[in-house]
Design a protein around this motif. Sequence first.
Motif, short mmCIF file in Angstrom:
data_model
loop_
_atom_site.label_atom_id
_atom_site.label_comp_id
_atom_site.label_asym_id
_atom_site.label_seq_id
_atom_site.Cartn_x
_atom_site.Cartn_y
_atom_site.Cartn_z
N CYS A 278 0.84 -1.21 0.00
CA CYS A 278 0.00 0.00 0.00
C CYS A 278 0.87 1.25 0.00
O CYS A 278 0.65 2.19 -0.77
CB CYS A 278 -0.93 0.01 1.22
SG CYS A 278 -2.20 -1.27 1.23
N TYR A 279 1.87 1.25 0.88
CA TYR A 279 2.74 2.43 0.98
C TYR A 279 3.66 2.53 -0.23
O TYR A 279 4.03 3.65 -0.65
CB TYR A 279 3.54 2.37 2.28
CG TYR A 279 2.66 2.50 3.50
CD1 TYR A 279 2.24 3.75 3.95
CD2 TYR A 279 2.24 1.37 4.20
CE1 TYR A 279 1.42 3.86 5.07
CE2 TYR A 279 1.43 1.47 5.32
CZ TYR A 279 1.02 2.72 5.74
OH TYR A 279 0.20 2.84 6.84
N ALA A 280 4.03 1.40 -0.82
CA ALA A 280 4.84 1.44 -2.03
C ALA A 280 4.06 2.08 -3.18
O ALA A 280 4.58 2.90 -3.93
CB ALA A 280 5.29 0.02 -2.41
N VAL A 281 2.78 1.70 -3.31
CA VAL A 281 1.93 2.30 -4.35
C VAL A 281 1.78 3.79 -4.09
O VAL A 281 1.83 4.62 -5.02
CB VAL A 281 0.56 1.60 -4.39
CG1 VAL A 281 -0.44 2.41 -5.21
CG2 VAL A 281 0.70 0.20 -4.96
N LEU A 282 1.57 4.17 -2.83
CA LEU A 282 1.45 5.60 -2.50
C LEU A 282 2.69 6.36 -2.94
O LEU A 282 2.59 7.45 -3.53
CB LEU A 282 1.24 5.74 -0.99
CG LEU A 282 1.09 7.18 -0.47
CD1 LEU A 282 -0.25 7.76 -0.89
CD2 LEU A 282 1.25 7.22 1.05
N GLY A 283 3.87 5.78 -2.67
CA GLY A 283 5.10 6.44 -3.09
C GLY A 283 5.20 6.60 -4.60
O GLY A 283 5.64 7.65 -5.10
N GLU A 284 4.80 5.58 -5.36
CA GLU A 284 4.81 5.66 -6.83
C GLU A 284 3.89 6.78 -7.32
O GLU A 284 4.26 7.56 -8.20
CB GLU A 284 4.38 4.32 -7.43
CG GLU A 284 5.35 3.18 -7.18
CD GLU A 284 6.62 3.30 -8.01
OE1 GLU A 284 6.62 4.05 -9.00
OE2 GLU A 284 7.63 2.65 -7.65
#
Length: 689
Positions: A278-284
Amino acid sequence: MSGSAPRGGLPDALEHVAQAHRAHHPRADLAPLRRAYLLAESSHRGQMRKSGEPYITHPLAVTLILAQLGAETTTLTASLLHDTVEDTDVTLDQVRAEFGAEVAYLVDGVTKLEKVDYGAAAEPETFRKMLVATGDDVRVMTVKLADRLHNMRTLGVMRPEKQARIAKVTRDVLIPLAERLGVQALKTELEDLAFQILHPESYAHTREIMRAHTAGPDPLRAVADAVRGVLRDSPVGAEVQVRPRHALSVHRAVKKRGPLGPCDFGRLLILVEDDADCYAVLGELHTCFTPVISEFKDFIAVPKFNLYQSLHTAFADPEGRVAEVLIRTRRMHRVAEAGVIALGDPHRRAPAEDAADPADAAGGADRPAGAREGEAERVDPTRPGWLSRLLEWQSDAPDPDTFWAHLREDLAQDREVTVFCGGGTLHLPAGATCLDAAYARYGPRAHTCVGARVDGRLTTLGTVLRDGDALHLLLAPEGASGPSPDWLDHVRTPAARIAVRRWLEAHPEGGTPAEAAPAPVADGSGPGGAGRPSPAPGAERAAVAVEQPDRPVRLARCCTPVPPDPVTGFPVRGGAVTVHRDACAVAGRMTASGRRPVPVRWEAGGGGCRVTLLAEAFGRPRLLADLTEAIAVQGAAVISADVEPPREQRVRHRYTLRLPDATALPALMRAMRGVPGVYDVARATRPVV
């Protein structure tokens, strides 16, 4: 509709339910469903709905709704049977004998809720029973919500006035309960159905706006394609969906924002496998697009009161189109859609996600065994904090009308704030104050609340809390303090309001024990022995041994004597007597000048007192806040406070305090000396001029 079926097979009418159920529970035992359907179909045979359909279509439809949301077999079995005890010759004992105590308990709980629509006078007590039943087993409420959804879908066959009455109860109570149970799939459809009945013109206008938008290409789909392209090049596996807004959501957005933009008719939903993704997608997203920082909310780290978890954000693409985004794992998505239904049986000690769902696990008892034995061992995520609070204050509501008013008010809060307090989190309705938080955290002990710090700063008890506030409540010792009538102006939640009102009714004299005044008495002779003290305005009382024992007595402000200080009295103008500490410099000067002292002594038993203390400390941030907190925790009330300008990194604080008991003074001074940076605390005296 025939109930016949091949031996051991499922009736045709039950196939849709079975398919939906197996999609969530592949190894579920369907035999209880088969038996429940056959009993319900034979019992309801010949009964018709107002729409003209066979009555069995209703429990089938309710059960299908729950199966699609992932309910376990016990709930579905009870759903098929939920009208049999109320509307047929089937008894609760028969249900218990055939399907077990757990199914019987759910059927009985739903049956008790069936009269909810029959007359406004009965509504308060009916909903009180509904809350109690829901508190014992939340599945009772989920069956009722699915039952109401199917009835709302078919409400058009009823008279308009009855449609409106049912829709109002649905809007005011059942929809908020669906929201709090996290069952968004039921809640959104119920909202649109109630909206259509209660506001037909606004509903028609909103539907026209939505039709006009869908007539052309949806720009949000183009944004979704761009997001897929970004995530395709990342190491995170993600699914991107477009989630259209429902009618009432569009209506509210138009009222709030005015005409909607091209991407405002829906949101992007991104599903991933685990929390880190979830946080990886947010960063992208925040790297490849322009984020709208004010729209970011982290409901994964701090879930909502109804178990909801997601990351919320919004961004603008290169063409300036702003899209709202929800990012969650697949499990979070199941809970977001189905709420407590997705969590299964709250009474099973060791649930397995795909395990079989025995419908008759408990036998011969009125309540499932899991709810009686081993209660302390199991953790019940389907008993959220808001439900516990409702159950607590409903039992204290003095009458049904008060309960009903508070229930509607509590459920009308469509937004909550999360506050960090006492090592845990509190979920409170928007507008809640520090006092509301105190009662939610400590219950009746909150009567002794004397102060609060929000994000490290001292604040008033009536301060409205914001989402994410860190709250530290200051409590006095038991009995040292209590609510005042103005607290009723600073509480918003029913639990706090009822608790304060009950305390005030039990203490009609008002004030708090901390307001009691001390009373030294005469050490002398004369008719009547000890004199009756007369109060001086704003001062504590004393009595002296003189020929007229009723002379007014004051405690000197220069040295603020308290029991058991050695004291001496001096006559002053007007016939009064002022009492000083023996060590007071002013008393020494008066003796040296020839003033005749009057012997006095303290009354046995002591009492409250006022005292002035000087605290010497090294200057540092938050020193004043820490000292004030130490004073409040000891049960002392601050009458006045003064801080001298720092000199050579040293600072002096002067406090005039009222203590509930003079014997508490040594402990208070020790507590103040224990504050970091404080190197001395002493009684204050005024210098001799």
